[in-house]
Design an enzyme around this catalytic site. Sequence first.
Site, mmCIF file in Angstrom:
data_model
loop_
_atom_site.group_PDB
_atom_site.id
_atom_site.type_symbol
_atom_site.label_atom_id
_atom_site.label_comp_id
_atom_site.label_asym_id
_atom_site.label_seq_id
_atom_site.Cartn_x
_atom_site.Cartn_y
_atom_site.Cartn_z
ATOM 1 N N SER A 53 0.812 -1.227 0.000
ATOM 2 C CA SER A 53 0.000 0.000 0.000
ATOM 3 C C SER A 53 0.840 1.269 0.000
ATOM 4 O O SER A 53 1.914 1.327 0.616
ATOM 5 C CB SER A 53 -0.888 -0.018 1.247
ATOM 6 O OG SER A 53 -1.408 1.263 1.503
ATOM 7 N N GLU A 113 0.176 3.592 1.778
ATOM 8 C CA GLU A 113 0.264 4.005 3.185
ATOM 9 C C GLU A 113 1.651 3.727 3.760
ATOM 10 O O GLU A 113 2.021 4.283 4.787
ATOM 11 C CB GLU A 113 -0.798 3.279 4.016
ATOM 12 C CG GLU A 113 -2.175 3.891 3.927
ATOM 13 C CD GLU A 113 -2.277 5.260 4.607
ATOM 14 O OE1 GLU A 113 -1.923 5.368 5.786
ATOM 15 O OE2 GLU A 113 -2.710 6.215 3.943
ATOM 16 N N TYR A 117 -1.710 0.354 10.643
ATOM 17 C CA TYR A 117 -1.947 -0.324 9.359
ATOM 18 C C TYR A 117 -0.724 -0.194 8.454
ATOM 19 O O TYR A 117 -0.244 -1.176 7.882
ATOM 20 C CB TYR A 117 -3.181 0.281 8.683
ATOM 21 C CG TYR A 117 -3.360 -0.127 7.231
ATOM 22 C CD1 TYR A 117 -4.015 -1.311 6.894
ATOM 23 C CD2 TYR A 117 -2.877 0.682 6.197
ATOM 24 C CE1 TYR A 117 -4.174 -1.676 5.561
ATOM 25 C CE2 TYR A 117 -3.026 0.315 4.870
ATOM 26 C CZ TYR A 117 -3.675 -0.859 4.553
ATOM 27 O OH TYR A 117 -3.822 -1.221 3.228
HETATM 28 P P1 NDP Z 1 -11.467 -4.774 1.501
HETATM 29 O O1 NDP Z 1 -11.510 -4.304 2.913
HETATM 30 O O2 NDP Z 1 -12.598 -4.465 0.583
HETATM 31 O O3 NDP Z 1 -11.270 -6.363 1.505
HETATM 32 C C1 NDP Z 1 -10.427 -7.012 2.401
HETATM 33 C C2 NDP Z 1 -10.901 -8.442 2.568
HETATM 34 O O4 NDP Z 1 -10.010 -9.104 3.476
HETATM 35 C C3 NDP Z 1 -12.313 -8.571 3.143
HETATM 36 O O5 NDP Z 1 -13.086 -9.385 2.305
HETATM 37 C C4 NDP Z 1 -12.089 -9.242 4.503
HETATM 38 O O6 NDP Z 1 -13.044 -10.186 4.841
HETATM 39 C C5 NDP Z 1 -10.776 -9.972 4.272
HETATM 40 N N1 NDP Z 1 -10.100 -10.259 5.547
HETATM 41 C C6 NDP Z 1 -9.867 -9.398 6.568
HETATM 42 N N2 NDP Z 1 -9.206 -10.027 7.558
HETATM 43 C C7 NDP Z 1 -9.049 -11.312 7.173
HETATM 44 C C8 NDP Z 1 -8.467 -12.458 7.756
HETATM 45 N N3 NDP Z 1 -7.915 -12.415 8.970
HETATM 46 N N4 NDP Z 1 -8.469 -13.615 7.051
HETATM 47 C C9 NDP Z 1 -9.033 -13.685 5.837
HETATM 48 N N5 NDP Z 1 -9.627 -12.642 5.218
HETATM 49 C C10 NDP Z 1 -9.624 -11.466 5.887
HETATM 50 O O7 NDP Z 1 -10.093 -4.236 0.883
HETATM 51 P P2 NDP Z 1 -9.744 -3.883 -0.642
HETATM 52 O O8 NDP Z 1 -10.328 -4.893 -1.535
HETATM 53 O O9 NDP Z 1 -10.001 -2.440 -0.868
HETATM 54 O O10 NDP Z 1 -8.162 -4.033 -0.630
HETATM 55 C C11 NDP Z 1 -7.555 -5.287 -0.908
HETATM 56 C C12 NDP Z 1 -6.152 -5.301 -0.324
HETATM 57 O O11 NDP Z 1 -5.369 -4.280 -0.913
HETATM 58 C C13 NDP Z 1 -6.096 -5.084 1.173
HETATM 59 O O12 NDP Z 1 -5.056 -5.863 1.697
HETATM 60 C C14 NDP Z 1 -5.761 -3.606 1.306
HETATM 61 O O13 NDP Z 1 -5.091 -3.367 2.523
HETATM 62 C C15 NDP Z 1 -4.866 -3.410 0.106
HETATM 63 N N6 NDP Z 1 -4.853 -2.087 -0.475
HETATM 64 C C16 NDP Z 1 -6.031 -1.511 -0.873
HETATM 65 C C17 NDP Z 1 -6.029 -0.294 -1.492
HETATM 66 C C18 NDP Z 1 -7.302 0.370 -1.913
HETATM 67 O O14 NDP Z 1 -7.254 1.574 -2.190
HETATM 68 N N7 NDP Z 1 -8.414 -0.342 -2.017
HETATM 69 C C19 NDP Z 1 -4.762 0.417 -1.774
HETATM 70 C C20 NDP Z 1 -3.584 -0.308 -1.337
HETATM 71 C C21 NDP Z 1 -3.648 -1.511 -0.725
HETATM 72 P P3 NDP Z 1 -14.473 -9.821 5.475
HETATM 73 O O15 NDP Z 1 -15.326 -9.562 4.264
HETATM 74 O O16 NDP Z 1 -14.826 -11.054 6.208
HETATM 75 O O17 NDP Z 1 -14.268 -8.616 6.343
HETATM 76 P P1 GDR Z 2 -7.151 5.633 3.300
HETATM 77 O O1 GDR Z 2 -8.664 5.734 2.817
HETATM 78 O O2 GDR Z 2 -7.000 5.848 4.736
HETATM 79 O O3 GDR Z 2 -6.344 6.484 2.366
HETATM 80 O O4 GDR Z 2 -6.825 4.078 3.044
HETATM 81 P P2 GDR Z 2 -9.939 6.447 3.479
HETATM 82 O O5 GDR Z 2 -10.924 6.561 2.389
HETATM 83 O O6 GDR Z 2 -10.366 5.774 4.731
HETATM 84 O O7 GDR Z 2 -9.377 7.904 3.895
HETATM 85 C C1 GDR Z 2 -8.873 8.811 2.930
HETATM 86 C C2 GDR Z 2 -8.724 10.190 3.539
HETATM 87 O O8 GDR Z 2 -10.015 10.734 3.811
HETATM 88 C C3 GDR Z 2 -9.980 11.361 5.082
HETATM 89 N N1 GDR Z 2 -11.348 11.430 5.642
HETATM 90 C C4 GDR Z 2 -12.121 10.390 5.945
HETATM 91 N N2 GDR Z 2 -11.915 9.055 5.798
HETATM 92 C C5 GDR Z 2 -12.908 8.215 6.170
HETATM 93 N N3 GDR Z 2 -12.747 6.888 5.999
HETATM 94 N N4 GDR Z 2 -14.088 8.663 6.709
HETATM 95 C C6 GDR Z 2 -14.335 10.008 6.884
HETATM 96 O O9 GDR Z 2 -15.384 10.388 7.380
HETATM 97 C C7 GDR Z 2 -13.304 10.901 6.479
HETATM 98 N N5 GDR Z 2 -13.191 12.254 6.480
HETATM 99 C C8 GDR Z 2 -12.010 12.562 5.975
HETATM 100 C C9 GDR Z 2 -9.037 10.489 5.889
HETATM 101 O O10 GDR Z 2 -8.596 11.189 7.059
HETATM 102 C C10 GDR Z 2 -7.950 10.226 4.860
HETATM 103 O O11 GDR Z 2 -7.042 11.292 4.837
HETATM 104 C C11 GDR Z 2 -7.226 3.423 1.847
HETATM 105 C C12 GDR Z 2 -7.479 1.943 2.193
HETATM 106 O O12 GDR Z 2 -8.032 1.308 1.071
HETATM 107 C C13 GDR Z 2 -6.187 1.232 2.579
HETATM 108 O O13 GDR Z 2 -6.424 -0.165 2.717
HETATM 109 C C14 GDR Z 2 -5.163 1.466 1.456
HETATM 110 O O14 GDR Z 2 -3.946 0.850 1.800
HETATM 111 C C15 GDR Z 2 -4.965 2.958 1.234
HETATM 112 O O15 GDR Z 2 -6.221 3.526 0.876
HETATM 113 C C16 GDR Z 2 -3.984 3.230 0.113
#
Ligand code: NDP
Ligand code: GDR
Length: 337
Positions: free
Chosen positions: A125, A127, A149
């Site tokens: 990520s 992050e 995280y």
């Molecule tokens: P989601 O939160 O949509 O999906 C994550 C999935 O992981 C969920 O289905 C969850 O299951 C499952 N999970 C959580 N804990 C466990 C566990 N202990 N064992 C097995 N499964 C588990 O995330 P995204 O699809 O958005 O992201 C996919 C991956 O990419 C994640 O690892 C995220 O951190 C990473 N990532 C995402 C980004 C983004 O912008 N979307 C950017 C960079 C990285 P359940 O449905 O049961 O909760």
């Molecule tokens: P992020 O996504 O933390 O970048 O992680 P999120 O959408 O949660 O936050 C983005 C930014 O928005 C600001 N923010 C808020 N965020 C949330 N969730 N709710 C609010 O009400 C709100 N108001 C302002 C946050 O402070 C932050 O700056 C996502 C996830 O998909 C991670 O798993 C992944 O690794 C990173 O993107 C890249």
Amino acid sequence: MKSALVTGINGQDGSYMADLLLDKGYKVFGMERRSSSLNRDNTGHLEDNENFQFLNGDLVDQNSLLRCLKISEPDEVYNFASQSFVYESWNTPEYTGDATGLGVLRMLEAIREYGKEVRFYQASSSEMFGRLVENPARESTPFYPRSPYGVAKLYGHWITVNYRESYDMYNVSGILFNHESERRGYEFVTRKITMNVAKISLGLSDSFALGNLDSMRDWGYAPDFIEAAWLMLQQDEPDDYVIATGEAKSIRDFLDAAFGCVNISGWERFVTQDPRFFRPAEVDVLCGDCSLAKEKLGWEPRTPFNDWVKSMVDNDLRLAKRELILREQPITFRDMS
Ligand code: NDP
Ligand code: GDR
């Protein structure tokens, strides 16, 4: 027929990955963990696909991972499972470290024990860059995570690199910047905004609260980003890649775009700020440079920002209208039987 194991199947990325792999003719196994109320909103359409199978497994349970490998006999493993909500990682730092960090180690150890050749993708990520040392960030930019995280993801990232170098495994890490879609979880800021915009435009709500409106993110469209994950596992040599659009926008910019989709100007009337949604340490700006992915994978983002924001708003309008219809329908004796 190639076989793939996809963890995090019911999440945003896992579900898109399954769609893409099935289109390419793979047999796909989707790992989900046991839950008292299973949510297959993103994967219900796969249930009857003869080339798809759900498997039970949990990243915090080593044996379950080996079992999943033995059943699926995968050529490729895509590890999308994690505790993925940054905000929540301050509430559950230990669990986040266990699932998001050590979970990667468990999968790599399971692959070693399984003993057959498997290509492994780790969902790293942006992050991990946290407080950006270099803007835009590249593969060589030093890391500075700002949340439990981010720290856990950094462990997952380095153990993936380390096992590649230690055991000659085909492991890659995709360092993905934020990517969103109609399948995004409702707790993330983009989906929270698009769903609230839909409700406000239908008169179902008149305001909602956010946290920091000034942070900036490099947002892309999830289906585009998933293609990059697949491409990374098709190369002669494994390597790590930044996947990003190269454009950072603020939460305010996102509000402009989303409210613009329903022709509402002056969103300030509908949005309040609540200290509950601020984070103990914020990542102010994230922006990535995907030149290496362009050069080596031939990948670049395809879907323009305004197009996918509109898709999200339109999708949430459909869902909110359904809620409106359900609210207006009188509950009859028959409905309750
Ligand atoms: P989601 O939160 O949509 O999906 C994550 C999935 O992981 C969920 O289905 C969850 O299951 C499952 N999970 C959580 N804990 C466990 C566990 N202990 N064992 C097995 N499964 C588990 O995330 P995204 O699809 O958005 O992201 C996919 C991956 O990419 C994640 O690892 C995220 O951190 C990473 N990532 C995402 C980004 C983004 O912008 N979307 C950017 C960079 C990285 P359940 O449905 O049961 O909760
Ligand atoms: P992020 O996504 O933390 O970048 O992680 P999120 O959408 O949660 O936050 C983005 C930014 O928005 C600001 N923010 C808020 N965020 C949330 N969730 N709710 C609010 O009400 C709100 N108001 C302002 C946050 O402070 C932050 O700056 C996502 C996830 O998909 C991670 O798993 C992944 O690794 C990173 O993107 C890249």
